[in-house]
Design a protein around this motif. Structure first.
Motif, PDB file in Angstrom:
ATOM      1  N   UNK A  31       0.842  -1.195   0.000  1.00 39.24           N
ATOM      2  CA  UNK A  31       0.000   0.000   0.000  1.00 39.24           C
ATOM      3  C   UNK A  31       0.877   1.246   0.000  1.00 39.24           C
ATOM      4  N   UNK A  32       0.633   2.130  -0.942  1.00 37.40           N
ATOM      5  CA  UNK A  32       1.438   3.340  -1.053  1.00 37.40           C
ATOM      6  C   UNK A  32       1.370   4.180   0.215  1.00 37.40           C
ATOM      7  N   UNK A  33       0.182   4.358   0.752  1.00 31.84           N
ATOM      8  CA  UNK A  33       0.045   5.206   1.935  1.00 31.84           C
ATOM      9  C   UNK A  33       0.801   4.641   3.146  1.00 31.84           C
ATOM     10  N   UNK A  34       0.816   3.309   3.267  1.00 35.74           N
ATOM     11  CA  UNK A  34       1.524   2.688   4.393  1.00 35.74           C
ATOM     12  C   UNK A  34       3.026   2.861   4.244  1.00 35.74           C
ATOM     13  N   UNK A  35       3.537   2.618   3.034  1.00 34.10           N
ATOM     14  CA  UNK A  35       4.975   2.786   2.806  1.00 34.10           C
ATOM     15  C   UNK A  35       5.383   4.254   2.950  1.00 34.10           C
ATOM     16  N   UNK A  36       4.503   5.156   2.520  1.00 33.72           N
ATOM     17  CA  UNK A  36       4.797   6.582   2.640  1.00 33.72           C
ATOM     18  C   UNK A  36       4.879   6.993   4.117  1.00 33.72           C
ATOM     19  N   UNK A  51       7.690  14.658  -5.216  1.00 34.95           N
ATOM     20  CA  UNK A  51       7.884  14.035  -6.515  1.00 34.95           C
ATOM     21  C   UNK A  51       6.829  13.010  -6.861  1.00 34.95           C
ATOM     22  N   UNK A  52       7.251  11.855  -7.419  1.00 30.50           N
ATOM     23  CA  UNK A  52       6.295  10.847  -7.861  1.00 30.50           C
ATOM     24  C   UNK A  52       5.417  10.296  -6.749  1.00 30.50           C
ATOM     25  N   UNK A  53       5.928  10.235  -5.516  1.00 32.73           N
ATOM     26  CA  UNK A  53       5.103   9.732  -4.413  1.00 32.73           C
ATOM     27  C   UNK A  53       3.947  10.683  -4.125  1.00 32.73           C
ATOM     28  N   UNK A  54       4.239  11.978  -4.101  1.00 31.09           N
ATOM     29  CA  UNK A  54       3.196  12.972  -3.876  1.00 31.09           C
ATOM     30  C   UNK A  54       2.147  12.916  -4.982  1.00 31.09           C
ATOM     31  N   UNK A  55       2.596  12.781  -6.227  1.00 31.33           N
ATOM     32  CA  UNK A  55       1.665  12.726  -7.352  1.00 31.33           C
ATOM     33  C   UNK A  55       0.807  11.464  -7.296  1.00 31.33           C
ATOM     34  N   UNK A  56       1.430  10.333  -6.987  1.00 30.96           N
ATOM     35  CA  UNK A  56       0.681   9.074  -6.924  1.00 30.96           C
ATOM     36  C   UNK A  56      -0.375   9.131  -5.828  1.00 30.96           C
ATOM     37  N   UNK A  64       3.379   6.450 -10.499  1.00 29.29           N
ATOM     38  CA  UNK A  64       3.529   5.400  -9.493  1.00 29.29           C
ATOM     39  C   UNK A  64       4.901   4.737  -9.593  1.00 29.29           C
ATOM     40  N   UNK A  65       5.514   4.524  -8.433  1.00 27.67           N
ATOM     41  CA  UNK A  65       6.860   3.949  -8.370  1.00 27.67           C
ATOM     42  C   UNK A  65       6.971   3.087  -7.124  1.00 27.67           C
ATOM     43  N   UNK A  66       7.865   2.126  -7.182  1.00 32.68           N
ATOM     44  CA  UNK A  66       8.091   1.279  -6.010  1.00 32.68           C
ATOM     45  C   UNK A  66       8.883   2.031  -4.939  1.00 32.68           C
ATOM     46  N   UNK A  67       9.582   3.096  -5.340  1.00 37.18           N
ATOM     47  CA  UNK A  67      10.343   3.906  -4.383  1.00 37.18           C
ATOM     48  C   UNK A  67       9.457   4.975  -3.756  1.00 37.18           C
ATOM     49  N   UNK A  68       9.762   5.322  -2.529  1.00 39.29           N
ATOM     50  CA  UNK A  68       9.109   6.441  -1.859  1.00 39.29           C
ATOM     51  C   UNK A  68      10.061   7.635  -1.912  1.00 39.29           C
ATOM     52  N   UNK A  69       9.552   8.778  -2.381  1.00 31.76           N
ATOM     53  CA  UNK A  69      10.360   9.988  -2.505  1.00 31.76           C
ATOM     54  C   UNK A  69       9.962  10.986  -1.427  1.00 31.76           C
ATOM     55  N   UNK A  70      10.955  11.530  -0.736  1.00 39.49           N
ATOM     56  CA  UNK A  70      10.711  12.564   0.270  1.00 39.49           C
ATOM     57  C   UNK A  70      11.705  13.702   0.044  1.00 39.49           C
ATOM     58  N   UNK A  71      11.357  14.867   0.560  1.00 37.49           N
ATOM     59  CA  UNK A  71      12.253  16.027   0.501  1.00 37.49           C
ATOM     60  C   UNK A  71      12.475  16.551   1.915  1.00 37.49           C
ATOM     61  N   UNK A  72      13.743  16.863   2.204  1.00 44.01           N
ATOM     62  CA  UNK A  72      14.109  17.442   3.498  1.00 44.01           C
ATOM     63  C   UNK A  72      14.803  18.776   3.238  1.00 44.01           C
ATOM     64  N   UNK A  73      14.857  19.670   4.230  1.00 44.90           N
ATOM     65  CA  UNK A  73      15.573  20.941   4.047  1.00 44.90           C
ATOM     66  C   UNK A  73      17.052  20.698   3.751  1.00 44.90           C
ATOM     67  N   UNK A  74      17.682  21.686   3.115  1.00 50.90           N
ATOM     68  CA  UNK A  74      19.085  21.556   2.715  1.00 50.90           C
ATOM     69  C   UNK A  74      20.006  21.278   3.891  1.00 50.90           C
ATOM     70  N   UNK A  75      19.679  21.795   5.072  1.00 56.62           N
ATOM     71  CA  UNK A  75      20.584  21.623   6.216  1.00 56.62           C
ATOM     72  C   UNK A  75      20.565  20.207   6.782  1.00 56.62           C
ATOM     73  N   UNK A  76      19.581  19.389   6.387  1.00 57.35           N
ATOM     74  CA  UNK A  76      19.526  18.005   6.870  1.00 57.35           C
ATOM     75  C   UNK A  76      20.329  17.091   5.949  1.00 57.35           C
ATOM     76  N   UNK A  77      21.168  16.266   6.524  1.00 57.39           N
ATOM     77  CA  UNK A  77      22.006  15.341   5.752  1.00 57.39           C
ATOM     78  C   UNK A  77      21.478  13.919   5.954  1.00 57.39           C
ATOM     79  N   UNK A  81      18.033   5.338   0.973  1.00 60.41           N
ATOM     80  CA  UNK A  81      18.156   3.909   1.254  1.00 60.41           C
ATOM     81  C   UNK A  81      17.469   3.157   0.123  1.00 60.41           C
ATOM     82  N   UNK A  82      17.704   1.863  -0.005  1.00 58.63           N
ATOM     83  CA  UNK A  82      16.959   1.104  -1.018  1.00 58.63           C
ATOM     84  C   UNK A  82      15.455   1.264  -0.831  1.00 58.63           C
ATOM     85  N   UNK A  83      14.785   1.752  -1.857  1.00 60.34           N
ATOM     86  CA  UNK A  83      13.344   1.952  -1.775  1.00 60.34           C
ATOM     87  C   UNK A  83      12.926   3.292  -1.203  1.00 60.34           C
TER      88      UNK A  83
END
Length: 277
Positions: A31-36, A51-56, A64-77, A81-83
């Protein structure tokens, strides 16, 4: 459950652990929502689905993609990870909305981000799908909003490509493969075709609706999904004959032509050559 019970459930396949620090029921792992939600827990705030996760999540199937995409602020390093793909970006609290309790980018920002980074065919199909079914003025507004988001981007890579694809999108394609087919044709040097072109009878009734066409040359291009084509092959043959009687050349494309368009492009080239002569 306790540590022992969790370990036994993981070993027995009742629970799944996509990333260290989070577990979920195995039956929910697709389930996309669970993985997200799991991705947001792993990365920790501040973080937003992108990205694609937000659109899906907002119903854009082309993204739709098997990977989950997230964005963090530039100061976070934070490392990917796989997926789980982690992007760095600059965004404001007003740039975030909630869908079923999940913090995500709105569709215009997600499209702007996705258009600059990713497979051209997939992202063009996503833009076309986002516009599908919208009234013309809403389509124009969405394009304007995406264009404004592009102008605000700190990272300028991919802006030109994104603008080109944004201009080409119409929202009239009935499926992502149709959008991809249109992109293949245009990128191969052919004029931009008219999508969903209507052939009318003498009394104005719509007789046929073509996936895409070059009316001045009377060349039509139709995409046949495998199942649909198998079910109506005889009817399509008769329709092509009727179109030929009206002076039209009909070229049909199938899924294999999206992977290797050589045969299709040659037929199109021959048709254009005949019309030019």
């Amino acid at each position: 459950m306790g540590q022992r019970a969790v370990r036994e459930a993981l070993a027995g396949g009742l629970l799944s652990q996509p990333w260290r620090g989070v577990v979920m029921r195995a039956e929910d792992a697709l389930k996309l929502s669970t993985r997200a939600e799991a991705a947001l827990l792993v990365v920790g705030r501040p973080v937003v689905l992108s990205g694609p996760t937000s659109l899906a999540l907002q119903g854009i199937t082309a993204a739709e993609s098997s990977n989950i995409h997230v964005t963090v602020p530039y100061e976070r390093r934070i490392k990917s990870k796989p997926g789980l793909v982690v992007h760095q970006g600059c965004y404001r609290p007003t740039d975030v909305l909630e869908i079923d309790g999940l913090e995500t980018f709105p569709i215009d920002l997600a499209l702007a981000e996705f258009l600059c980074d990713g497979d051209r065919r997939t992202l063009f199909a996503a833009m076309d799908e986002a516009m599908r079914g919208l009234p013309p003025d809403h389509c124009r507004r969405l394009q304007e909003n995406v264009r404004e988001r592009l102008a605000d981007r700190r990272d300028r890579r991919g802006i030109h490509r994104a603008s080109t694809l944004l201009d080409l999108a119409t929202g009239k394609a009935e499926s992502p493969p149709e959008s991809i087919l249109r992109l293949v044709v245009v990128e191969s040097g052919f004029p931009v075709p008219e999508p969903q072109y209507e052939i009318t009878a003498i009394d104005g009734r719509v007789v046929y609706r073509l996936d895409m066409a070059w009316p001045s040359r009377r060349i039509a291009l139709e995409y046949d999904g495998y199942v649909a084509h198998e079910e109506r092959q005889d009817r399509d043959t008769e329709r092509d004959a009727r179109m030929a009687a009206r002076g039209w050349i009909t070229i049909r494309a199938v899924a294999a032509d999206l992977r290797d368009p050589g045969r299709l492009l040659k037929e199109l080239q021959d048709a254009f050559r005949r019309r030019s002569a």
